[in-house]
Design a protein around this motif. Sequence first.
Motif, mmCIF file in Angstrom:
data_model
loop_
_atom_site.group_PDB
_atom_site.id
_atom_site.type_symbol
_atom_site.label_atom_id
_atom_site.label_comp_id
_atom_site.label_asym_id
_atom_site.label_seq_id
_atom_site.Cartn_x
_atom_site.Cartn_y
_atom_site.Cartn_z
ATOM 1 N N VAL A 61 54.567 -10.160 0.049
ATOM 2 C CA VAL A 61 53.520 -9.181 -0.278
ATOM 3 C C VAL A 61 53.242 -8.218 0.881
ATOM 4 O O VAL A 61 52.377 -7.340 0.757
ATOM 5 N N GLY A 62 53.942 -8.380 1.996
ATOM 6 C CA GLY A 62 53.857 -7.416 3.086
ATOM 7 C C GLY A 62 52.721 -7.608 4.063
ATOM 8 O O GLY A 62 52.294 -6.647 4.708
ATOM 9 N N ILE A 63 52.232 -8.850 4.209
ATOM 10 C CA ILE A 63 51.144 -9.068 5.176
ATOM 11 C C ILE A 63 51.586 -9.907 6.377
ATOM 12 O O ILE A 63 50.819 -10.092 7.307
ATOM 13 N N LEU A 64 52.821 -10.382 6.342
ATOM 14 C CA LEU A 64 53.397 -11.109 7.477
ATOM 15 C C LEU A 64 54.815 -10.594 7.657
ATOM 16 O O LEU A 64 55.569 -10.484 6.676
ATOM 17 N N HIS A 65 55.165 -10.280 8.888
ATOM 18 C CA HIS A 65 56.447 -9.636 9.145
ATOM 19 C C HIS A 65 57.263 -10.413 10.173
ATOM 20 O O HIS A 65 57.106 -10.205 11.371
ATOM 21 N N PRO A 66 58.136 -11.301 9.698
ATOM 22 C CA PRO A 66 58.970 -12.046 10.636
ATOM 23 C C PRO A 66 60.139 -11.189 11.116
ATOM 24 O O PRO A 66 60.464 -10.155 10.517
ATOM 25 N N PHE A 67 60.743 -11.648 12.181
ATOM 26 C CA PHE A 67 61.997 -11.066 12.636
ATOM 27 C C PHE A 67 63.102 -11.846 11.950
ATOM 28 O O PHE A 67 62.908 -12.992 11.546
ATOM 29 N N LEU A 76 40.657 -14.073 5.968
ATOM 30 C CA LEU A 76 40.370 -12.973 5.053
ATOM 31 C C LEU A 76 40.471 -13.427 3.600
ATOM 32 O O LEU A 76 39.646 -13.044 2.766
ATOM 33 N N LEU A 77 41.452 -14.261 3.295
ATOM 34 C CA LEU A 77 41.565 -14.800 1.938
ATOM 35 C C LEU A 77 40.347 -15.647 1.596
ATOM 36 O O LEU A 77 39.792 -15.539 0.501
ATOM 37 N N GLU A 78 39.911 -16.482 2.542
ATOM 38 C CA GLU A 78 38.733 -17.318 2.313
ATOM 39 C C GLU A 78 37.468 -16.477 2.149
ATOM 40 O O GLU A 78 36.531 -16.896 1.470
ATOM 41 N N ALA A 79 37.467 -15.291 2.763
ATOM 42 C CA ALA A 79 36.313 -14.398 2.641
ATOM 43 C C ALA A 79 36.344 -13.620 1.330
ATOM 44 O O ALA A 79 35.420 -12.867 1.040
ATOM 45 N N GLY A 80 37.409 -13.804 0.544
ATOM 46 C CA GLY A 80 37.463 -13.174 -0.767
ATOM 47 C C GLY A 80 38.353 -11.946 -0.863
ATOM 48 O O GLY A 80 38.402 -11.308 -1.909
ATOM 49 N N PHE A 81 39.046 -11.610 0.214
ATOM 50 C CA PHE A 81 39.954 -10.472 0.170
ATOM 51 C C PHE A 81 41.185 -10.817 -0.660
ATOM 52 O O PHE A 81 41.662 -11.951 -0.636
ATOM 53 N N THR A 82 41.712 -9.821 -1.381
ATOM 54 C CA THR A 82 42.988 -9.998 -2.073
ATOM 55 C C THR A 82 44.100 -9.695 -1.079
ATOM 56 O O THR A 82 43.863 -9.064 -0.033
ATOM 57 N N GLU A 108 46.367 -7.570 -1.461
ATOM 58 C CA GLU A 108 46.502 -6.110 -1.404
ATOM 59 C C GLU A 108 45.511 -5.512 -0.414
ATOM 60 O O GLU A 108 45.858 -4.639 0.390
ATOM 61 N N MET A 109 44.260 -5.990 -0.462
ATOM 62 C CA MET A 109 43.254 -5.501 0.490
ATOM 63 C C MET A 109 43.642 -5.886 1.920
ATOM 64 O O MET A 109 43.468 -5.093 2.838
ATOM 65 N N ILE A 110 44.162 -7.090 2.081
ATOM 66 C CA ILE A 110 44.573 -7.540 3.413
ATOM 67 C C ILE A 110 45.683 -6.655 3.946
ATOM 68 O O ILE A 110 45.668 -6.257 5.116
ATOM 69 N N ARG A 111 46.640 -6.311 3.101
ATOM 70 C CA ARG A 111 47.752 -5.448 3.522
ATOM 71 C C ARG A 111 47.211 -4.099 4.013
ATOM 72 O O ARG A 111 47.702 -3.548 4.980
ATOM 73 N N GLU A 112 46.179 -3.589 3.360
ATOM 74 C CA GLU A 112 45.603 -2.309 3.778
ATOM 75 C C GLU A 112 44.781 -2.426 5.063
ATOM 76 O O GLU A 112 44.809 -1.544 5.902
ATOM 77 N N VAL A 113 44.041 -3.510 5.187
ATOM 78 C CA VAL A 113 43.072 -3.608 6.277
ATOM 79 C C VAL A 113 43.688 -4.132 7.590
ATOM 80 O O VAL A 113 43.181 -3.807 8.668
ATOM 81 N N LEU A 114 44.753 -4.911 7.528
ATOM 82 C CA LEU A 114 45.320 -5.494 8.750
ATOM 83 C C LEU A 114 45.693 -4.452 9.807
ATOM 84 O O LEU A 114 45.347 -4.627 10.984
ATOM 85 N N PRO A 115 46.384 -3.369 9.453
ATOM 86 C CA PRO A 115 46.700 -2.379 10.500
ATOM 87 C C PRO A 115 45.449 -1.780 11.129
ATOM 88 O O PRO A 115 45.423 -1.494 12.328
ATOM 89 N N LYS A 139 42.471 2.418 1.071
ATOM 90 C CA LYS A 139 42.255 3.334 -0.056
ATOM 91 C C LYS A 139 40.964 3.018 -0.807
ATOM 92 O O LYS A 139 40.346 3.892 -1.369
ATOM 93 N N ASP A 140 40.565 1.774 -0.812
ATOM 94 C CA ASP A 140 39.414 1.343 -1.604
ATOM 95 C C ASP A 140 38.227 1.032 -0.688
ATOM 96 O O ASP A 140 37.914 -0.116 -0.423
ATOM 97 N N LEU A 141 37.569 2.082 -0.210
ATOM 98 C CA LEU A 141 36.435 1.883 0.699
ATOM 99 C C LEU A 141 35.272 1.187 -0.005
ATOM 100 O O LEU A 141 34.573 0.386 0.609
ATOM 101 N N ASP A 142 35.077 1.476 -1.289
ATOM 102 C CA ASP A 142 34.002 0.800 -2.021
ATOM 103 C C ASP A 142 34.280 -0.699 -2.115
ATOM 104 O O ASP A 142 33.374 -1.514 -1.967
ATOM 105 N N GLY A 143 35.529 -1.060 -2.357
ATOM 106 C CA GLY A 143 35.901 -2.475 -2.401
ATOM 107 C C GLY A 143 35.686 -3.134 -1.053
ATOM 108 O O GLY A 143 35.217 -4.274 -0.975
#
Length: 138
Positions: free
Chosen positions: A23-29, A52-58, A60-67, A85-89
């Motif tokens: 899903v693009g939230i962990l990037h191994p070599f 972040l998952l335990e806090a209720g993030f999806t 997709e949201m994690i992928r956006e917020v991590l950077p 992209k989803d500031l309200d979320g």
Amino acid sequence: MKIGDLAAKTGVAPRLLRYYEEVGILHPFRSGNGYRTYGEPAIDRVLQIRELLEAGFTTEMIREVLPCLDAAKEEAKAPVCPAIKDLDGLRRQLVSIERRIDVLQRNRHAIETYLRACEDAAAATPTASDRVPDLVVE
């Protein structure tokens, strides 16, 4: 480190680590033989993802917020992050996190109060070895 080592250090199953990659939230070599390899920072990344998952993030949201979270660590002031992209979320998640923090703090206080009361009661109750033996009158 290999995926099994990362799994052991984080308590997250290798299958889930592969999903995080998918899903693009962990990037191994990738090593020459195609094996996934991870640097030491991957441990903190996986733990951050779990939090972040335990806090209720999806994911997709994690992928956006991590950077953005990474950039905020490096700068004194959090940058404007176009990846989100989803500031309200994100605002809803913040409110949810704040609510959970409040509940956790109240529960922590209640548990501390209960433990203190139990410890005080135990200290006030004499043990068998502390009691003065009864006098025997014949």
